[in-house]
Write an enzyme that holds these catalytic residues in place. Structure first.
Site, mmCIF file in Angstrom:
data_model
loop_
_atom_site.group_PDB
_atom_site.id
_atom_site.type_symbol
_atom_site.label_atom_id
_atom_site.label_comp_id
_atom_site.label_asym_id
_atom_site.label_seq_id
_atom_site.Cartn_x
_atom_site.Cartn_y
_atom_site.Cartn_z
ATOM 1 N N GLN A 173 0.863 -1.263 0.050
ATOM 2 C CA GLN A 173 0.064 0.019 -0.068
ATOM 3 C C GLN A 173 1.032 1.165 -0.007
ATOM 4 O OE1 GLN A 173 -3.312 0.900 -0.175
ATOM 5 N NE2 GLN A 173 -2.406 2.796 -0.066
ATOM 6 N N CYS A 174 1.050 1.715 -1.126
ATOM 7 C CA CYS A 174 2.296 2.780 -1.305
ATOM 8 C C CYS A 174 1.660 4.363 -1.002
ATOM 9 C CB CYS A 174 2.769 2.955 -2.682
ATOM 10 S SG CYS A 174 3.942 1.369 -2.757
ATOM 11 N N GLN A 175 0.275 4.605 -1.405
ATOM 12 C CA GLN A 175 -0.364 5.714 -1.220
ATOM 13 C C GLN A 175 -0.334 5.989 0.683
ATOM 14 O OE1 GLN A 175 -4.247 6.607 -2.299
ATOM 15 N NE2 GLN A 175 -3.782 8.699 -2.763
ATOM 16 N N GLY A 219 -10.565 0.461 0.035
ATOM 17 C CA GLY A 219 -10.145 0.152 -1.338
ATOM 18 C C GLY A 219 -9.041 1.072 -1.797
ATOM 19 N N GLU A 237 -6.990 2.543 -5.399
ATOM 20 C CA GLU A 237 -7.148 2.565 -6.948
ATOM 21 C C GLU A 237 -6.073 2.306 -7.736
ATOM 22 O OE1 GLU A 237 -7.099 5.075 -4.598
ATOM 23 O OE2 GLU A 237 -6.312 6.956 -5.454
ATOM 24 N N ASN A 238 -5.298 1.085 -7.223
ATOM 25 C CA ASN A 238 -4.080 0.862 -8.015
ATOM 26 C C ASN A 238 -4.457 0.531 -9.532
ATOM 27 O OD1 ASN A 238 -2.226 1.084 -6.005
ATOM 28 N ND2 ASN A 238 -3.113 -0.963 -5.155
ATOM 29 N N HIS A 258 -16.328 3.708 -6.541
ATOM 30 C CA HIS A 258 -15.275 4.994 -6.075
ATOM 31 C C HIS A 258 -14.072 4.660 -6.758
ATOM 32 C CE1 HIS A 258 -13.604 7.893 -3.140
ATOM 33 N NE2 HIS A 258 -12.537 6.988 -3.346
ATOM 34 N N GLU A 259 -13.392 3.424 -6.521
ATOM 35 C CA GLU A 259 -11.766 3.055 -7.083
ATOM 36 C C GLU A 259 -11.976 3.129 -8.442
ATOM 37 O OE1 GLU A 259 -10.102 3.388 -4.650
ATOM 38 O OE2 GLU A 259 -11.461 3.072 -3.048
ATOM 39 N N GLU A 306 -9.750 12.948 -3.958
ATOM 40 C CA GLU A 306 -10.778 12.421 -3.524
ATOM 41 C C GLU A 306 -12.112 13.268 -3.653
ATOM 42 O OE1 GLU A 306 -10.561 9.348 -2.715
ATOM 43 O OE2 GLU A 306 -8.337 9.179 -2.575
ATOM 44 N N ASP A 349 -0.687 10.674 6.512
ATOM 45 C CA ASP A 349 -1.565 9.496 7.140
ATOM 46 C C ASP A 349 -2.227 10.001 8.486
ATOM 47 O OD1 ASP A 349 -1.130 7.644 5.240
ATOM 48 O OD2 ASP A 349 0.769 6.901 6.145
ATOM 49 N N TYR A 371 -12.744 14.286 0.954
ATOM 50 C CA TYR A 371 -13.910 13.378 0.328
ATOM 51 C C TYR A 371 -15.169 14.011 0.209
ATOM 52 C CZ TYR A 371 -10.622 9.383 0.904
ATOM 53 O OH TYR A 371 -9.788 8.385 0.667
ATOM 54 N N ARG A 413 -9.477 -2.541 8.981
ATOM 55 C CA ARG A 413 -9.924 -1.273 8.211
ATOM 56 C C ARG A 413 -10.137 -0.287 9.137
ATOM 57 N NH1 ARG A 413 -15.125 -0.954 4.394
ATOM 58 N NH2 ARG A 413 -14.705 1.162 3.511
ATOM 59 N N MET A 414 -9.438 0.729 8.991
ATOM 60 C CA MET A 414 -9.151 2.002 10.156
ATOM 61 C C MET A 414 -10.592 2.592 10.139
ATOM 62 S SD MET A 414 -5.294 3.661 9.143
ATOM 63 C CE MET A 414 -5.665 3.802 7.489
ATOM 64 N N LYS A 415 -11.392 2.703 9.160
ATOM 65 C CA LYS A 415 -12.713 3.368 9.270
ATOM 66 C C LYS A 415 -13.571 2.525 10.210
ATOM 67 C CE LYS A 415 -16.818 4.029 6.389
ATOM 68 N NZ LYS A 415 -17.345 3.320 5.181
#
Ligand code: BES
Ligand code: ZN
Length: 593
Positions: A127-129, A261, A263-264, A287-288, A310, A367, A375, A544-546
């Site tokens: 996960q690079c972003q 998700g 979007e790679n 979304h992605e 976003e 982050d 968003y 999932r952080m959300k």
């Protein structure tokens, strides 16, 4: 010297990378990638060439003709990592760097076999972003420098590798028991879209250009859930222009994935928590997919312009879903969005600079700045412009915007200049400056009205006063309706009400995680002991952080739920992504304030 991206050492006066060639050996025993990168430059160059790195061990650097290149790795900055300064000899066209990643590379999460669904084979994903590509490859890690890439990835022969790129064949690896997968990404992408995953993967075709990948035990469920994707692509093409990335494939990751998700390009990564069994959470796919235009074609120049990615994508996601499922259902999504937006603004404080769309994140880890603001505030700003000029004209504007800036990375100010050129007067009419440069929400922000929404908020208010919804009424609620009803309930309820809710809506057994987490959050905040077991189960599985943020926060309200949270976290943290750990730790630090 001009450093335009506050999160990169990229210097605009230095040469730029045009293409990256990766040769990677993925070591599942030691949890690292060992290998090399060739950075091909736009022009023959000489002199200083500064790269971003994070926790990399650099072995050597050489020019295209084999000449050694002097390099110096600075002491790392905690957010940005260490600058790698190369001194290029005259006429350098490409540089080869041999390096090894750290076992703690922030972009990678490794799973031992017992942590996977199949329990037989290991798994890894990246996960690079936002700014973590530098932890797996030394590079100019800023969206301002777009690169095409090719890769040769060697992994154990029992595993399959995928990347954010087109597959270009595979061959037996040099070491016995290994296999090398080849990839080509011919279009220039920002480095944060570099992505890899490897594990026990199978795929199912969903159309001639879309396919889903997952562990074998998940792949059929995923294929059912994402069946609608081809229609989404077609609708999105009508709205935003041709799909430019050839294939749209998706990979279902283990539940520890900290996001919904990512979007790679050519290979969206998603959390398995969107596989509800009834296709009720495909807004994440919409979304992605929408990022294929807003984000991946037209990219934010740095994280200070993240709303361009976003905000437009959140708006685009709802346009796609409007077209497929009708406007009523997207009115409910706007309502859900309003809720999380208000929460984010409250969490930061109404005067916090993090509630501006255009941010100034120098010295701030993106982050830590992450929230719903880019968003949902962003999508409302886009809607304000759309309402000002009308849907039809705004649609034309969007297509021209994408066509004009495709494969480039732009700033907020460049967007506004384009808006002024194409739709003069609009920026002033919608108070663009207030949206972009001021905190909180402008008073002119668009409102999303819906009768269904009014019905649901009224039902929630009545519930708080002791009036239960009629079975006939509640029976007609879809997942989003039920979610909004729950979101509007008080955060603490008595046992009788909680029992009634669970019994009538079967909440503890829900496959839809949005509903499940909303329910568990209310129940946790109410110290409702019957669901402690379910909370434990969910928190030990899902990263999932959300979901972690509200659920752990709710556990902070009572002494015994606080100790439950501590106990669960101790047991679960080894399985959490490092970003998830940070979120939980920041939540639990506030328990004793
Ligand atoms: N690009 C983001 C995920 C992301 C953002 C990763 C910033 C790292 C840093 C992705 O497109 C996203 O927004 N995902 C959402 C989906 C939702 C808004 C439908 C998520 O993960 O919840
Ligand atoms: Zn997004």
């Amino acid at each position: 010297m001009a450093q335009l991206d506050p999160h990169s050492n990229y210097d605009t006066t230095q040469p730029r990378t045009r293409h990256i060639r990766l040769n990677w050996f993925v070591d599942f025993e030691r949890h690292l990638i060992d290998g090399s990168v060739v950075l091909e430059l736009e022009n023959p160059s000489s002199g200083y060439f500064d790269l971003d790195t994070k926790a990399l061990t650099i072995h050597s650097a050489s020019a295209q003709d084999g000449r050694a290149v002097a390099c110096q790795l600075d002491d790392p900055d905690p957010i940005l990592g260490g600058r790698l300064r190369l001194q290029l000899p005259d006429g350098t066209t490409s540089i080869t760097i041999r390096y090894t990643t750290s076992a703690e590379a922030a972009a990678l999460q490794w799973f031992k076999p017992e942590m996977t669904l199949g329990k037989r084979l290991p798994f890894v994903y990246s996960q690079c972003q936002s700014i973590l590509a530098r932890s797996i490859v030394p590079c100019q890690d800023t969206p301002r420098v777009r690169v095409s890439y090719s890769a040769a990835v060697t992994i154990p022969e029992t595993l399959t590798a995928v990347m954010s790129a087109g597959p270009a064949g595979n061959r037996t690896g040099e070491a016995s028991g290994t296999q090398t997968f080849l990839f080509e990404m011919p279009q220039p992408i920002p480095p944060y879209l570099l992505a890899i995953a490897a594990g026990d993967l199978q795929s199912r075709d969903l159309s001639s250009r879309a396919r889903v990948w997952a562990e074998p035990g998940m792949v059929d469920k995923a294929a059912y859930e994402f069946d609608e994707v081809e229609r989404m692509i077609e609708v999105a093409e009508q709205l935003f222009g041709p799909y430019e990335w050839d294939r749209y494939d998706m990979l279902v990751l283990p539940p520890a994935f900290p996001y919904g998700g990512m979007e790679n390009p050519r290979m969206t990564f998603v959390t398995p928590t969107i596989i509800a069994g009834d296709r009720s959470l495909v807004d994440v796919i919409a979304h992605e997919l929408a990022h294929s235009w807003t984000g991946n074609l037209v990219t934010n120049a740095s994280m200070d312009h993240f709303w361009l990615n976003e905000g437009f994508t959140t708006w685009a996601e709802r346009r796609i879903l409007d077209a497929l499922h009708g406007e009523e259902s997207s009115a409910l999504r706007w309502a859900v969005g309003q809720k999380v937006l208000t929460e984010s603004i409250t969490r930061f404080g109404i005067d916090s600079p993090l509630t501006k769309l255009r941010t100034d994140l120098r010295g701030v880890d993106p982050d830590d700045a992450f929230s719903s603001v880019p968003y949902e505030k962003g999508a409302r700003f886009v809607t304000a412009m759309e309402r000002q000029v009308g849907r039809e004209r705004f649609g034309q504007f969007m297509r021209k915007y994408i066509e004009t800036f495709r494969f480039t990375s732009i700033t907020t100010e460049e967007f506004i200049a384009f808006l002024n050129q194409e739709l003069p007067g609009t920026a002033a009419a919608v108070e663009a400056d207030a949206w972009l440069y001021e905190t909180g929400m402008p008073s002119s922000a668009p409102v999303f009205k819906s009768e269904k929404l009014d019905e649901l908020t009224a039902a929630a208010k009545a519930f708080a006063d002791g009036i239960r919804p009629e079975p006939k009424q509640a029976g007609g609620w879809d997942s989003n309706s039920l979610l909004i009803f729950l979101q509007n309930l008080p955060r603490q309820l008595d046992r009788e009400s909680l029992g009634w809710l669970d019994e009538n809506f079967k909440l503890t057994e829900r496959g839809n995680y949005e509903i499940l987490i909303e329910w568990l959050t209310i129940a946790a905040g109410s110290d409702y002991e019957p669901i402690f077991g379910r909370i434990r189960e969910v928190l030990l599985k899902v990263g999932r952080m959300k979901y972690l943020r509200p659920l752990y926060s709710a556990l902070g309200h009572h002494p015994r739920t606080r100790s439950l949270a501590g106990e669960i976290y101790e047991q679960g943290k080894a399985g959490y992504h490092i970003l998830s750990r940070r979120v939980v730790e920041s939540v639990m630090e506030k328990f004793h304030e």
